[in-house]
Design an enzyme around this catalytic site. Structure first.
Site, PDB file in Angstrom:
ATOM      1  N   LYS A  72     -32.399  -7.146  -1.151  1.00 29.66           N
ATOM      2  CA  LYS A  72     -33.247  -7.243  -2.338  1.00 29.66           C
ATOM      3  C   LYS A  72     -34.568  -7.969  -2.065  1.00 29.66           C
ATOM      4  CE  LYS A  72     -30.489  -5.354  -5.583  1.00 29.66           C
ATOM      5  NZ  LYS A  72     -29.108  -5.716  -5.401  1.00 29.66           N
ATOM      6  N   GLU A 129     -34.454  -7.815 -14.206  1.00 25.69           N
ATOM      7  CA  GLU A 129     -33.047  -7.700 -14.563  1.00 25.69           C
ATOM      8  C   GLU A 129     -32.236  -8.038 -13.320  1.00 25.69           C
ATOM      9  OE1 GLU A 129     -34.739  -5.311 -13.283  1.00 25.69           O
ATOM     10  OE2 GLU A 129     -33.328  -4.619 -11.748  1.00 25.69           O
ATOM     11  N   SER A 162     -25.514  -4.260   3.069  1.00 22.61           N
ATOM     12  CA  SER A 162     -26.614  -4.648   2.169  1.00 22.61           C
ATOM     13  C   SER A 162     -26.622  -6.126   1.820  1.00 22.61           C
ATOM     14  CB  SER A 162     -26.559  -3.806   0.898  1.00 22.61           C
ATOM     15  OG  SER A 162     -25.269  -3.867   0.313  1.00 22.61           O
TER      16      SER A 162
HETATM   17  C1  LIG Z   1     -27.942  -5.012  -5.714  1.00 22.82           C
HETATM   18  C2  LIG Z   1     -27.072  -4.759  -4.590  1.00 22.82           C
HETATM   19  C3  LIG Z   1     -26.596  -3.459  -4.294  1.00 22.82           C
HETATM   20  C4  LIG Z   1     -26.810  -2.279  -5.181  1.00 22.82           C
HETATM   21  O1  LIG Z   1     -28.128  -1.949  -5.458  1.00 22.82           O
HETATM   22  P1  LIG Z   1     -28.886  -0.762  -4.742  1.00 22.82           P
HETATM   23  O2  LIG Z   1     -30.176  -0.687  -5.463  1.00 22.82           O
HETATM   24  O3  LIG Z   1     -28.052   0.477  -4.941  1.00 22.82           O
HETATM   25  O4  LIG Z   1     -29.029  -1.104  -3.326  1.00 22.82           O
HETATM   26  C5  LIG Z   1     -25.853  -3.292  -3.146  1.00 22.82           C
HETATM   27  N1  LIG Z   1     -25.556  -4.323  -2.329  1.00 22.82           N
HETATM   28  C6  LIG Z   1     -25.982  -5.570  -2.593  1.00 22.82           C
HETATM   29  C7  LIG Z   1     -25.611  -6.667  -1.662  1.00 22.82           C
HETATM   30  C8  LIG Z   1     -26.751  -5.829  -3.726  1.00 22.82           C
HETATM   31  O5  LIG Z   1     -27.164  -7.077  -3.961  1.00 22.82           O
END
Ligand SMILES: *Cc1c(COP(=O)(O)O)cnc(C)c1O
Length: 393
Positions: A90, A112, A377
């Site tokens: 993010k 948000e 992620s």
């Molecule tokens: C926010 C988040 C997601 C999901 O959001 P995407 O916009 O689909 O990437 C996935 N993994 C993590 C660690 C997140 O913080």
């Protein structure tokens, strides 16, 4: 060959567009007019690259996972977005958009958040530039992501708990958009590849550093830039968009989107918008949305707050519709098992969101020489209470 980039009207095939109230038209028009020019300017590029490197800690490593590879019979690499400052992908988008907001003269930032990762990333970059920050978060998420709420407050942000609807991510977006309508001088720092044009394209461009790095790192480590698979979880689709971006036109690279299957897609307790949804408009763009029999947006469910959203970015709806991508689902249970497996095979505790991407591995059949990249992620710290409860640790 199909064009997977957004067209000048903001569409990916039939998906996308900007369905917005008149009060936001001027803001969105201005953003649409200026974002490409600003993102492409030497000044922005230089500042963005420097902050990604020295502030976020990029490039994030691409790690060859030997024990996971042995288990699934392929050459599996993990793109380590969980090692970024604040613990997820993010921050890439937050840094980019805060520079954009500053360039456009905005001083009050609103956003948000679901799991709180986007809220933390936004609060972080606002602190870095000394800007006022208000984060909207569903009351249910405030409860289940207490650590991230505390981090946002520590960083000086105001956290507004949203109690309407199911009190999760969709409701937080509703309230944040509502605030923006009445305060168009604020900058809405959207956290995923969703919302009205130009947000899906803007966020995808800022996250595209992920696939840019993967190409370079694979060339160094494997002697070729193209993997056979790229696998990512899908909430709104920003980490997946970033991981796919520089492979969209490389048809030999299989793109795998993993949606949250919750308690199973045979019932209604899931967040699998592509697998179980239908075409419609939510939060300003046309995409695949979960609706109930009355045509109202259905309350989604996932163990993972970051995937608990009843829609999906328009790029992803288009990739699925055209057959460019493969769409899988992972249930809560499959994701939990994948989280424990990665922890104990590789010593990496993933976010429960990322665990959904890892849960694709047992669902696919690989050849031993195939190169597979899984986008990790985020890190699992915020999910330790969930893991503790589920595994009785
Ligand atoms: C926010 C988040 C997601 C999901 O959001 P995407 O916009 O689909 O990437 C996935 N993994 C993590 C660690 C997140 O913080």
């Amino acid at each position: 060959m199909k064009n997977y980039n957004v067209d000048e009207k903001g569409y990916y095939g039939p998906f996308g567009g900007a369905f917005i109230p008149d009060e936001l038209k001027e803001n969105i028009d201005q953003l649409t007019e200026r974002y490409v020019e600003i993102l492409e300017s030497p000044k922005f590029k230089k500042e963005f690259a420097a902050l990604l490197k020295d502030y976020a800690g990029r490039p994030s490593p691409l790690y060859f996972a030997p024990r996971l590879s042995a288990k699934y019979g392929a050459r599996i690499y993990l793109k380590r977005e969980e090692l970024n400052h604040t613990g997820s992908h993010k921050i890439n988008n937050a840094i980019g958009q805060i520079l954009l907001a500053r360039e456009m003269g905005c001083t009050h930032i609103i956003a948000e958040t679901g799991a709180g990762q986007h809220g933390v990333a936004t609060a972080t970059v606002c602190a870095m530039l000394g800007l006022k920050c208000t984060i909207y978060m569903g009351a249910v998420d405030v409860e289940r992501q207490a650590l991230n709420v505390a981090r946002m407050k520590m960083l000086g942000a105001t956290v507004e708990a949203v109690t309407s609807g199911g009190a999760t991510l969709k409701d937080a977006v509703d309230v944040a958009l509502g605030y923006w309508v009445s305060h168009p001088d604020a900058y809405y720092l959207l956290g995923s590849a969703v919302g009205p044009h130009p947000f899906p394209d803007l966020v995808a461009r800022l996250q595209s550093v992920i696939s840019e790095e993967i190409r370079k790192q694979l060339l160094e480590q494997e002697g070729r830039e193209l993997p056979d698979y790229v696998i990512a979880c899908i909430g709104g689709g920003s980490n997946a968009a970033g991981a796919f971006y520089h492979f969209l036109d490389e048809e030999s690279v299989r793109l795998v989107q993993v949606e949250a299957g919750g308690h199973g897609t045979d019932g209604h307790e899931h967040a699998a918008s592509i697998t179980c949804g239908s075409e419609g408009v939510l939060h300003g763009s046309r995409s695949m949305i979960l609706f109930d029999e009355n045509g109202d947006v259905r309350e989604p469910y996932s163990i993972s707050a970051g995937l608990d959203y009843p829609g999906i970015g328009p790029l992803h709806a288009y990739l699925a519709q055209t057959g460019r991508s493969t769409v899988l689902t992972a249930t809560d249970r499959q994701a939990l098992d994948a989280a424990r497996e990665l922890s104990q095979l590789e010593g990496i505790i993933p976010a429960i969101e990322s665990a959904h991407a890892l849960a694709a591995l047992p669902q696919l059949r690989f050849r031993p020489e195939e190169v597979v990249v899984v986008n990790v992620s985020g890190r699992g710290d915020k999910d330790m209470p969930t893991y503790l409860r589920e595994f009785g640790l």
